[in-house]
Design a protein around this motif. Structure first.
Motif, PDB file in Angstrom:
ATOM      1  N   GLY A 140     -57.494 -27.106   5.243  1.00 38.61           N
ATOM      2  CA  GLY A 140     -56.056 -26.930   5.314  1.00 38.61           C
ATOM      3  C   GLY A 140     -55.303 -27.836   6.257  1.00 38.61           C
ATOM      4  O   GLY A 140     -54.170 -27.533   6.635  1.00 38.61           O
ATOM      5  N   PHE A 141     -55.881 -28.989   6.620  1.00 41.63           N
ATOM      6  CA  PHE A 141     -55.192 -29.918   7.509  1.00 41.63           C
ATOM      7  C   PHE A 141     -54.354 -30.957   6.758  1.00 41.63           C
ATOM      8  O   PHE A 141     -53.821 -31.870   7.372  1.00 41.63           O
ATOM      9  CB  PHE A 141     -56.202 -30.635   8.413  1.00 41.63           C
ATOM     10  CG  PHE A 141     -56.700 -29.790   9.547  1.00 41.63           C
ATOM     11  CD1 PHE A 141     -56.087 -29.829  10.791  1.00 41.63           C
ATOM     12  CD2 PHE A 141     -57.780 -28.940   9.362  1.00 41.63           C
ATOM     13  CE1 PHE A 141     -56.545 -29.044  11.839  1.00 41.63           C
ATOM     14  CE2 PHE A 141     -58.249 -28.152  10.405  1.00 41.63           C
ATOM     15  CZ  PHE A 141     -57.633 -28.189  11.640  1.00 41.63           C
ATOM     16  N   GLY A 142     -54.240 -30.810   5.448  1.00 46.82           N
ATOM     17  CA  GLY A 142     -53.414 -31.740   4.685  1.00 46.82           C
ATOM     18  C   GLY A 142     -54.226 -32.822   4.011  1.00 46.82           C
ATOM     19  O   GLY A 142     -55.457 -32.888   4.128  1.00 46.82           O
ATOM     20  N   GLU A 143     -53.519 -33.712   3.291  1.00 46.87           N
ATOM     21  CA  GLU A 143     -54.169 -34.764   2.512  1.00 46.87           C
ATOM     22  C   GLU A 143     -54.437 -36.000   3.363  1.00 46.87           C
ATOM     23  O   GLU A 143     -53.569 -36.445   4.113  1.00 46.87           O
ATOM     24  CB  GLU A 143     -53.283 -35.141   1.316  1.00 46.87           C
ATOM     25  CG  GLU A 143     -53.065 -33.983   0.350  1.00 46.87           C
ATOM     26  CD  GLU A 143     -52.129 -34.346  -0.775  1.00 46.87           C
ATOM     27  OE1 GLU A 143     -51.628 -35.487  -0.781  1.00 46.87           O
ATOM     28  OE2 GLU A 143     -51.890 -33.486  -1.648  1.00 46.87           O
ATOM     29  N   GLN A 144     -55.650 -36.552   3.216  1.00 44.44           N
ATOM     30  CA  GLN A 144     -56.022 -37.785   3.901  1.00 44.44           C
ATOM     31  C   GLN A 144     -55.689 -37.726   5.400  1.00 44.44           C
ATOM     32  O   GLN A 144     -55.120 -38.663   5.968  1.00 44.44           O
ATOM     33  CB  GLN A 144     -55.316 -38.983   3.254  1.00 44.44           C
ATOM     34  CG  GLN A 144     -55.579 -39.134   1.772  1.00 44.44           C
ATOM     35  CD  GLN A 144     -57.052 -39.394   1.463  1.00 44.44           C
ATOM     36  OE1 GLN A 144     -57.701 -40.188   2.129  1.00 44.44           O
ATOM     37  NE2 GLN A 144     -57.563 -38.740   0.443  1.00 44.44           N
ATOM     38  N   VAL A 145     -56.027 -36.616   6.032  1.00 48.75           N
ATOM     39  CA  VAL A 145     -55.666 -36.417   7.433  1.00 48.75           C
ATOM     40  C   VAL A 145     -56.367 -37.450   8.311  1.00 48.75           C
ATOM     41  O   VAL A 145     -57.544 -37.760   8.136  1.00 48.75           O
ATOM     42  CB  VAL A 145     -56.018 -34.981   7.879  1.00 48.75           C
ATOM     43  CG1 VAL A 145     -57.501 -34.699   7.729  1.00 48.75           C
ATOM     44  CG2 VAL A 145     -55.573 -34.738   9.303  1.00 48.75           C
ATOM     45  N   SER A 177     -55.035 -20.901  -0.868  1.00 48.91           N
ATOM     46  CA  SER A 177     -56.362 -21.308  -0.406  1.00 48.91           C
ATOM     47  C   SER A 177     -56.314 -22.200   0.823  1.00 48.91           C
ATOM     48  O   SER A 177     -57.349 -22.502   1.424  1.00 48.91           O
ATOM     49  CB  SER A 177     -57.113 -22.036  -1.519  1.00 48.91           C
ATOM     50  OG  SER A 177     -56.407 -23.198  -1.924  1.00 48.91           O
ATOM     51  N   ASN A 178     -55.098 -22.661   1.178  1.00 50.65           N
ATOM     52  CA  ASN A 178     -54.911 -23.560   2.324  1.00 50.65           C
ATOM     53  C   ASN A 178     -55.723 -24.846   2.152  1.00 50.65           C
ATOM     54  O   ASN A 178     -56.404 -25.316   3.062  1.00 50.65           O
ATOM     55  CB  ASN A 178     -55.308 -22.867   3.628  1.00 50.65           C
ATOM     56  CG  ASN A 178     -54.725 -23.577   4.849  1.00 50.65           C
ATOM     57  OD1 ASN A 178     -53.675 -24.233   4.756  1.00 50.65           O
ATOM     58  ND2 ASN A 178     -55.383 -23.459   5.984  1.00 50.65           N
ATOM     59  N   VAL A 179     -55.627 -25.423   0.945  1.00 54.34           N
ATOM     60  CA  VAL A 179     -56.306 -26.671   0.615  1.00 54.34           C
ATOM     61  C   VAL A 179     -55.269 -27.655   0.092  1.00 54.34           C
ATOM     62  O   VAL A 179     -54.358 -27.272  -0.655  1.00 54.34           O
ATOM     63  CB  VAL A 179     -57.406 -26.459  -0.455  1.00 54.34           C
ATOM     64  CG1 VAL A 179     -58.077 -27.776  -0.818  1.00 54.34           C
ATOM     65  CG2 VAL A 179     -58.446 -25.474   0.054  1.00 54.34           C
ATOM     66  N   ALA A 180     -55.408 -28.916   0.470  1.00 52.10           N
ATOM     67  CA  ALA A 180     -54.459 -29.939   0.025  1.00 52.10           C
ATOM     68  C   ALA A 180     -54.392 -29.974  -1.501  1.00 52.10           C
ATOM     69  O   ALA A 180     -55.435 -30.058  -2.164  1.00 52.10           O
ATOM     70  CB  ALA A 180     -54.877 -31.305   0.560  1.00 52.10           C
ATOM     71  N   PRO A 181     -53.179 -29.942  -2.090  1.00 52.96           N
ATOM     72  CA  PRO A 181     -53.047 -29.896  -3.560  1.00 52.96           C
ATOM     73  C   PRO A 181     -53.746 -31.052  -4.260  1.00 52.96           C
ATOM     74  O   PRO A 181     -54.401 -30.848  -5.284  1.00 52.96           O
ATOM     75  CB  PRO A 181     -51.527 -29.953  -3.778  1.00 52.96           C
ATOM     76  CG  PRO A 181     -50.927 -29.486  -2.505  1.00 52.96           C
ATOM     77  CD  PRO A 181     -51.869 -29.905  -1.419  1.00 52.96           C
ATOM     78  N   ARG A 182     -53.608 -32.276  -3.745  1.00 58.46           N
ATOM     79  CA  ARG A 182     -54.174 -33.434  -4.417  1.00 58.46           C
ATOM     80  C   ARG A 182     -55.690 -33.401  -4.403  1.00 58.46           C
ATOM     81  O   ARG A 182     -56.345 -34.000  -5.258  1.00 58.46           O
ATOM     82  CB  ARG A 182     -53.666 -34.730  -3.777  1.00 58.46           C
ATOM     83  CG  ARG A 182     -53.967 -35.974  -4.598  1.00 58.46           C
ATOM     84  CD  ARG A 182     -53.166 -37.162  -4.155  1.00 58.46           C
ATOM     85  NE  ARG A 182     -53.370 -37.483  -2.758  1.00 58.46           N
ATOM     86  CZ  ARG A 182     -52.759 -38.473  -2.130  1.00 58.46           C
ATOM     87  NH1 ARG A 182     -51.895 -39.228  -2.772  1.00 58.46           N
ATOM     88  NH2 ARG A 182     -52.992 -38.704  -0.847  1.00 58.46           N
ATOM     89  N   LEU A 183     -56.276 -32.691  -3.436  1.00 56.87           N
ATOM     90  CA  LEU A 183     -57.735 -32.555  -3.427  1.00 56.87           C
ATOM     91  C   LEU A 183     -58.180 -31.651  -4.575  1.00 56.87           C
ATOM     92  O   LEU A 183     -59.256 -31.830  -5.132  1.00 56.87           O
ATOM     93  CB  LEU A 183     -58.210 -31.974  -2.093  1.00 56.87           C
ATOM     94  CG  LEU A 183     -59.722 -31.848  -1.904  1.00 56.87           C
ATOM     95  CD1 LEU A 183     -60.375 -33.226  -1.925  1.00 56.87           C
ATOM     96  CD2 LEU A 183     -60.055 -31.125  -0.607  1.00 56.87           C
ATOM     97  N   ILE A 184     -57.337 -30.698  -4.932  1.00 54.42           N
ATOM     98  CA  ILE A 184     -57.673 -29.785  -6.029  1.00 54.42           C
ATOM     99  C   ILE A 184     -57.461 -30.464  -7.381  1.00 54.42           C
ATOM    100  O   ILE A 184     -58.352 -30.476  -8.225  1.00 54.42           O
ATOM    101  CB  ILE A 184     -56.816 -28.503  -5.945  1.00 54.42           C
ATOM    102  CG1 ILE A 184     -57.053 -27.781  -4.614  1.00 54.42           C
ATOM    103  CG2 ILE A 184     -57.125 -27.585  -7.129  1.00 54.42           C
ATOM    104  CD1 ILE A 184     -56.126 -26.596  -4.392  1.00 54.42           C
TER     105      ILE A 184
END
Length: 387
Positions: free
Chosen positions: A114-119, A325-332
């Motif tokens: 849940g830290f965002g995309e490409q952190v 889910s607290n997961v970056a959308p683009r990862l899903i």
């Protein structure tokens, strides 16, 4: 801070690291003037504590042998921890034909947590370690010697903070039972096909506005020559000729050196010698190629009959599932996959593995009319529809 310049020193450190559950790894390299990355520095740290638990390894020293490090990389009892590992892994794959095993990538884990995309690493240091990070040495020339104290401090920080970041993220993955999610993602990073570019398929990365098979045939031959020349001479493909020049050549079809001289976009160095000869030969192959050997344009995207309303609903569902889910959308699921699902395609990553559990199963139910979406304040609810 210790800099290792002898193979026996590296062997001693790697032996000590092998006594611990994990080792953190980073590299500094240059790639502006080469096809393959030039390894300039390796940073290593283990959780043993003390000044000797974090070191710099100078691979540019004459006589340095990295085999002790590769032995550690093969030791499956020690987790090798990287942040944004792709370029580091490519270096070791090209140099030694191996991937560090087992592997942990804190950027991938952070996206799952849940830290965002490409952190970025700096963000994780700030949020997890509660420490600032000086990045002023990021763009220095790592091939020059001696290294300054500022460079060494910067480089070492990339593995010392990584220890705390790894332990935090690993604990979070265990708590949330998402370790397998990261393991699925890392299978891509440890696939040799991720790093091997076949000159014969290099043309598929080039964006063209024309789908004429003959035109694409010339593009394919020009791209294959460029990739092969760049690999064998270890120069960036853009130093051979850039994509816009390649498209121009495929359009003008030069047959002589005089024709090449009329190019507006071709670099001066490419108008003579081996590159010029290669260009003319590639054009000739493309022009004279039998019709049956020409590449077939990929019209799969053109054939997609995307239901725009359904695609919009899938985007709403993805946003809701991502927040839940607290997961970056683009990862899903990237946007292109949502359009593919809305067009009836089912062989996409977001409908497999952990993504199916988080999003894909309900995405299919939405497409089949089994559920609907309802707004409840700022939240989105899934409504079961009776059949």
């Amino acid at each position: 801070m210790k800099t290792i310049t002898k193979p026996d020193e590296l062997a001693a450190f790697c032996a000590a690291a092998a006594e611990h559950p994990y080792v953190t790894v980073d590299t500094e390299f240059l790639r502006e003037r080469t096809y393959y990355s030039k390894l300039c520095l390796i940073q290593l740290a283990h959780p043993g504590g003390g000044e000797d638990s974090a070191v710099l390894v100078d691979p540019l020293v004459e006589g340095m042998d990295l085999e002790p490090l590769y032995t550690l990389f093969r030791d499956t009892s020690v987790v090798k921890v990287f942040h944004a590992a792709r370029q580091d892994l490519e270096i070791f794959w090209v140099a030694a034909g191996l991937f560090p095993t087992p592997l942990f990538d804190t950027q991938v884990a952070a996206m799952v947590c849940g830290f965002g995309e490409q952190v970025g690493y700096e963000t994780l240091v700030r949020k997890i370690c509660r420490q600032p990070l000086d990045k002023t040495s990021r763009f220095t020339d790592w091939s020059r010697r001696p290294l300054s104290d500022a460079q060494k401090t910067y480089a070492l920080a990339d593995v010392t903070h990584l220890r705390q970041i790894y332990e935090f993220l690993q604990a979070e993955l265990v708590r949330s039972k998402r370790t397998v999610w990261v393991e699925e993602e890392l299978q891509i990073l440890t696939n040799p096909e991720t790093y091997e570019v076949d000159p014969a398929t290099a043309w598929q990365r080039i964006k063209t506005r024309t789908n004429s098979p003959r035109f694409l045939g010339i593009v394919r031959e020009l791209a294959a020559f460029r990739e092969g020349y760049a690999q064998s001479n270890d120069v960036p493909r853009s130093r051979v000729y850039k994509d816009d020049a390649l498209i121009e050549l495929a359009s003008t079809k030069p047959r002589t050196m005089q024709d090449l001289g009329r190019s507006r976009l071709l670099l001066r160095e490419a108008r003579k010698g081996a590159i010029a000869d290669g260009i003319l030969a590639a054009v000739e192959r493309g022009v004279s190629m039998d019709q049956g050997d020409l590449p077939v344009p990929d019209r799969s995207r053109e054939k997609l009959q995307v239901n725009p309303a359904l695609a919009d609903l899938l985007r709403v569902l993805l946003k809701a599932k991502s927040e839940d889910s607290n997961v970056a959308p683009r990862l899903i699921a990237p946007a292109a996959e949502l359009d593919a699902i809305a067009a009836g395609q089912r062989d996409v990553p977001s409908l497999r593995g952990w993504r199916r559990d988080v999003f894909g199963a309900d995405a299919l139910r939405l497409c089949q009319g089994e559920i609907a979406l309802a707004a409840r304040g700022e939240a989105v609810d899934i409504v079961e529809l009776s059949r």
